[in-house]
Design a protein around this motif. Structure first.
Motif, PDB file in Angstrom:
ATOM      1  N   SER A 454      41.130  95.009  54.431  1.00  0.00           N
ATOM      2  CA  SER A 454      41.348  93.646  53.953  1.00  0.00           C
ATOM      3  C   SER A 454      41.313  92.630  55.086  1.00  0.00           C
ATOM      4  O   SER A 454      41.832  92.874  56.192  1.00  0.00           O
ATOM      5  CB  SER A 454      42.694  93.558  53.231  1.00  0.00           C
ATOM      6  N   GLN A 455      40.733  91.467  54.807  1.00  0.00           N
ATOM      7  CA  GLN A 455      40.771  90.357  55.760  1.00  0.00           C
ATOM      8  C   GLN A 455      42.162  89.749  55.841  1.00  0.00           C
ATOM      9  O   GLN A 455      42.417  88.922  56.723  1.00  0.00           O
ATOM     10  CB  GLN A 455      39.744  89.297  55.345  1.00  0.00           C
ATOM     11  N   ARG A 456      43.031  90.129  54.914  1.00  0.00           N
ATOM     12  CA  ARG A 456      44.418  89.666  54.947  1.00  0.00           C
ATOM     13  C   ARG A 456      45.296  90.560  55.833  1.00  0.00           C
ATOM     14  O   ARG A 456      46.513  90.399  55.857  1.00  0.00           O
ATOM     15  CB  ARG A 456      44.994  89.629  53.537  1.00  0.00           C
ATOM     16  N   HIS A 463      51.586  85.055  61.283  1.00  0.00           N
ATOM     17  CA  HIS A 463      51.551  84.071  60.211  1.00  0.00           C
ATOM     18  C   HIS A 463      52.252  82.787  60.649  1.00  0.00           C
ATOM     19  O   HIS A 463      53.177  82.806  61.464  1.00  0.00           O
ATOM     20  CB  HIS A 463      52.242  84.613  58.958  1.00  0.00           C
ATOM     21  N   THR A 464      51.810  81.676  60.091  1.00  0.00           N
ATOM     22  CA  THR A 464      52.484  80.406  60.342  1.00  0.00           C
ATOM     23  C   THR A 464      53.932  80.503  59.867  1.00  0.00           C
ATOM     24  O   THR A 464      54.183  80.958  58.754  1.00  0.00           O
ATOM     25  CB  THR A 464      51.781  79.265  59.589  1.00  0.00           C
ATOM     26  N   SER A 474      44.086  76.469  58.927  1.00  0.00           N
ATOM     27  CA  SER A 474      42.638  76.575  58.716  1.00  0.00           C
ATOM     28  C   SER A 474      42.154  78.016  58.801  1.00  0.00           C
ATOM     29  O   SER A 474      41.254  78.425  58.045  1.00  0.00           O
ATOM     30  CB  SER A 474      41.905  75.710  59.748  1.00  0.00           C
ATOM     31  N   ALA A 475      42.760  78.798  59.712  1.00  0.00           N
ATOM     32  CA  ALA A 475      42.344  80.196  59.835  1.00  0.00           C
ATOM     33  C   ALA A 475      42.721  80.992  58.590  1.00  0.00           C
ATOM     34  O   ALA A 475      41.941  81.819  58.099  1.00  0.00           O
ATOM     35  CB  ALA A 475      42.983  80.813  61.074  1.00  0.00           C
ATOM     36  N   GLU A 476      43.921  80.753  58.077  1.00  0.00           N
ATOM     37  CA  GLU A 476      44.363  81.465  56.877  1.00  0.00           C
ATOM     38  C   GLU A 476      43.547  81.055  55.660  1.00  0.00           C
ATOM     39  O   GLU A 476      43.189  81.896  54.823  1.00  0.00           O
ATOM     40  CB  GLU A 476      45.858  81.206  56.653  1.00  0.00           C
ATOM     41  N   LEU A 477      43.245  79.758  55.545  1.00  0.00           N
ATOM     42  CA  LEU A 477      42.399  79.302  54.451  1.00  0.00           C
ATOM     43  C   LEU A 477      40.981  79.843  54.587  1.00  0.00           C
ATOM     44  O   LEU A 477      40.289  80.077  53.594  1.00  0.00           O
ATOM     45  CB  LEU A 477      42.361  77.781  54.410  1.00  0.00           C
ATOM     46  N   TYR A 480      40.061  82.919  52.565  1.00  0.00           N
ATOM     47  CA  TYR A 480      39.698  82.740  51.159  1.00  0.00           C
ATOM     48  C   TYR A 480      38.361  82.027  51.007  1.00  0.00           C
ATOM     49  O   TYR A 480      37.828  81.947  49.900  1.00  0.00           O
ATOM     50  CB  TYR A 480      40.805  81.981  50.432  1.00  0.00           C
ATOM     51  N   GLY A 481      37.817  81.537  52.113  1.00  0.00           N
ATOM     52  CA  GLY A 481      36.485  80.967  52.070  1.00  0.00           C
ATOM     53  C   GLY A 481      35.407  81.995  52.320  1.00  0.00           C
ATOM     54  O   GLY A 481      34.229  81.713  52.181  1.00  0.00           O
ATOM     55  N   LYS A 482      35.817  83.220  52.676  1.00  0.00           N
ATOM     56  CA  LYS A 482      34.849  84.260  53.028  1.00  0.00           C
ATOM     57  C   LYS A 482      34.637  85.289  51.928  1.00  0.00           C
ATOM     58  O   LYS A 482      33.575  85.881  51.831  1.00  0.00           O
ATOM     59  CB  LYS A 482      35.309  84.974  54.305  1.00  0.00           C
TER      60      LYS A 482
END
Length: 689
Positions: A454-456, A463-464, A474-477, A480-482
């Motif tokens: 997982s990318q998570r 984590h922030t 932006s990195a965490e978002l 979900y853009g990938k």
């Protein structure tokens, strides 16, 4: 803004007044005829005979009667057609006024034609008082239940096509105390307590039972109290005290077999959000009492199925004498713990078996060795052991698994003996892609390690920190853009996320402007109530039936509301549940054609935005009324329902509120929007004698 909805008032057309409206319409029509010159005597020219005058006068009277009949018939036909068909062309201009006129005219039409009003649902028999579908056998006798050896209830949902009934509260039920007082005191009559629980010792030192209420003391079943216990865990992790959990990356905690929520109640004061799970229990339920206190909880079990949470969701899992035998079934329960834990997360296990005295027994030694070796093969490190408590830390380094010469599950099996030999040497396998489901829905327990690809896969320390974590950087978002979200063919972009957050802030402000006269200091007092004390909060447990990104939860938090939200992602919608957990919230995946895993009367507010529209895209196994009956089951008396959807669906929903006996009000939104808002309150119906 529509006028507030007060108890005893219904905007759903249940009030009387049809006869007065009918007489008003008749007098208005007669007046209209007179003003337009159709009802005065016409002047007769000289020499016209009296018979001709009489004939003309008779014709005028006949015409007047005919026009009145036609006008009333037209009004009646208009009212009936509006009440039974789409009314899209009605809501232009003065919508709020027209809505009330339409409701009144519809009632006149029914009375004029003798049409029976929609039947209200019957109340359930007394044995349904604590009815939990999918778990509960109504025929089961409470008197025969042995609380010392509780029965394991397997989740099994069977859709019942018969019309549902409305569950009444217990005798002497009382509206829960306002938060935060309700955290420490609950009314005894509100929960199912038989008395056997006290003799069994299962509740000993957890709470004090008075004549009318139950008091939860600061000291739990831990010898030194829950505060000292959490302080001990923090020190074992290497922190000065429990106030530093947030700094160490711990925000969400899953408490397995949580007692009655004292651990979670204390951690809440430290900004940690704890979800309690426990088996269904006929009486003395851990979940029911925890929710009654205003702490997150749901029915869940490690027995045979994966819990409906995504992998890599919780920062800590806690088990204090939770009754799970971790060494059973080749350690598959520990694999479920590993699936739910984030990289770098903690597993805290408190058990009498961990004491030196207990480990003198050879059988306990054998069990402890199996658990220790299995945890080591999962790449967990023991941080510390004190008295009954052990703390493990899950690795955040993927290379640990490759260093074990691990194979992938499933692997072609040459023979069982060879498989067991490899399994014991290298540990459980990593799941292949077909078995590595991010958000399973009560699937069988997996005998393999999930989430490695997982990318998570991000360490909790990376984590922030909370509360900035809500916004996602932006990195965490970018995660979900990938990758594509389940059931949709598009990714989540930062601009979508920002727009969603801004929209929900505005929506929550409007909700509270509407409800604040009822929820806070202006709330009309019930007979016998004392003046409300700050913060006047009548809401604590909130259920969001279609949570999307968790924007409703985030907006409530931003507005400073002392509520927690159970974010639900429906099975037939895009699965944003991993994002919800990554934001520091809790939630669950659920099929709304099945019963929600909770007891009756456990939520103060149910919110649904766009949920009804989901059912129109696919053929549902259940009706809208089935879903509304389930909402009624889990909603407290005097609880609130807010539904936002398309105009046609809201009109359909409004018609059902009469069957449910809810007080309902239709609220105007933007005139350019096809959406409308339905605000309902569930009345407090006392048990019929």
């Amino acid at each position: 803004m529509s006028r507030p909805l007060y108890r005893g008032f219904s905007g759903g057309g249940r009030g009387s007044g049809g006869a007065s409206r009918d007489s008003f319409d008749s007098s208005y029509l007669a007046k209209d005829f007179a003003e337009n010159g159709h009802d005065h005597e016409a002047g007769s020219p000289a020499g016209t005979n009296r018979s001709r005058q009489s004939l003309i006068f008779a014709l005028l009277k006949l015409g007047l009667v005919a026009v009145i009949v036609l006008a009333l018939s037209g009004s009646l036909y208009w009212a009936i057609s509006i009440s039974t068909s789409a009314r899209g062309n009605v809501y232009h201009g003065y919508r709020q006024l027209q809505e009330q006129v339409v409701a009144d005219l519809a009632e006149i039409g029914e009375l004029s034609l003798g049409i029976a009003r929609t039947n209200e649902l019957e109340f359930c028999p007394p044995e349904y008082e604590n009815f939990v579908p999918c778990y509960y056998n109504v025929s089961e006798s409470f008197d025969l239940v042995d609380s010392v050896a509780p029965t394991e209830h397997e989740r099994k949902c069977v859709h019942d096509s018969e019309k549902g009934c409305l569950i009444l509260p217990p005798t002497n039920y009382r509206i829960p105390l306002r938060w935060p007082s309700g955290r420490d005191f609950i009314w005894k009559a509100n929960v199912k307590i038989t008395g056997q629980e006290f003799s069994s010792g299962s509740l000993t030192k957890r709470m004090m039972v008075e004549e009318e209420h139950i008091s939860f003391r600061s000291d739990s079943f831990m010898v030194d109290g829950v505060e000292d216990y959490t302080h001990q865990i923090a020190e074992m992790i290497g922190l000065p005290n429990e106030s530093n959990f947030i700094e160490a990356g711990v925000r969400t905690v899953l408490d397995i077999g949580c007692g009655f929520g004292s651990f979670g109640a204390h951690l809440f004061s430290k900004q940690l959000l704890t979800m309690c799970i426990a088996n269904y229990e006929v009486s003395g339920s851990q979940v029911q009492l925890t929710l009654e206190r205003g702490i997150p909880a749901m029915i869940g079990s490690f027995s045979s199925r994966q819990l409906p949470y995504p992998y890599l969701s919780f920062d800590m899992l806690h088990c204090a004498r939770c009754g799970i035998e971790w060494e059973k079934n080749d350690g598959i329960f520990l694999l479920e713990v590993d699936r739910l834990l984030r990289p770098g997360g903690y597993f805290v296990w408190t058990s009498q078996m961990n004491t030196h005295q207990s480990l003198r027994d050879k059988e306990n030694q054998k069990k402890w060795s199996m658990i220790h070796d299995f945890a080591e093969n999962l790449c967990w490190d023991i941080l510390s052991q004190q008295d009954e408590t052990i703390v493990w830390k899950k690795t955040s380094k993927k290379k640990c698994y490759t260093s074990r010469n691990i194979f992938y599950y499933p692997k072609p099996i040459i023979c069982i003996k060879q498989l067991l030999l490899v399994y014991r040497k290298a540990g459980p396998a990593v799941c292949d892609r077909s078995h590595d489901v991010e958000s399973p829905y009560y699937q069988p327990l997996n005998p393999c390690i999930s989430g490695i690809r997982s990318q998570r896969w991000i360490s909790i320390e990376s984590h922030t920190p909370w509360p900035s974590r809500v916004a996602l950087n932006s990195a965490e978002l970018g995660i979900y853009g990938k990758y594509k979200i389940q059931l949709v063919n598009e990714s989540v972009h930062p601009e979508d996320f920002a727009e969603d957050a801004a929209s929900w802030k505005s929506v929550v402000h409007n909700y509270w402007s509407l409800l604040s006269p009822l929820i806070f200091s202006d709330h009309p007092k019930r007979p016998g109530d004392e003046d409300p004390s700050p913060p006047f909060n009548m809401l604590r447990n909130v259920l969001d039936m279609n949570a999307h990104f968790g924007g409703f939860n985030a907006a409530l938090l931003d507005a400073g509301k002392s509520v927690w939200v159970m974010n639900v992602v429906p099975m037939n919608s895009p699965s944003y549940l991993p994002m919800i957990f990554d934001r520091g919230f809790v939630g669950v995946q659920h099929d709304w054609c099945e019963a929600f895993p909770t007891y009756p009367r456990t939520y103060d507010m149910v919110h649904a935005e766009g949920l009804l529209s989901l059912g129109t895209h696919k053929k549902q196994r259940c009706s809208m009324l089935d879903i509304f009956v389930e909402i009624d089951r889990i909603l407290r008396p005097e609880g609130w329902v807010i539904i936002r959807d398309t105009m046609l669906l809201i009109e359909t929903a409004r018609s059902m509120t009469t069957q449910l006996r809810w007080d309902a009000r239709l609220i105007e939104l933007d005139r350019s929007s096809d959406e409308k808002l339905l605000v309902c309150q569930k009345p407090y119906f006392r048990k019929q004698q």
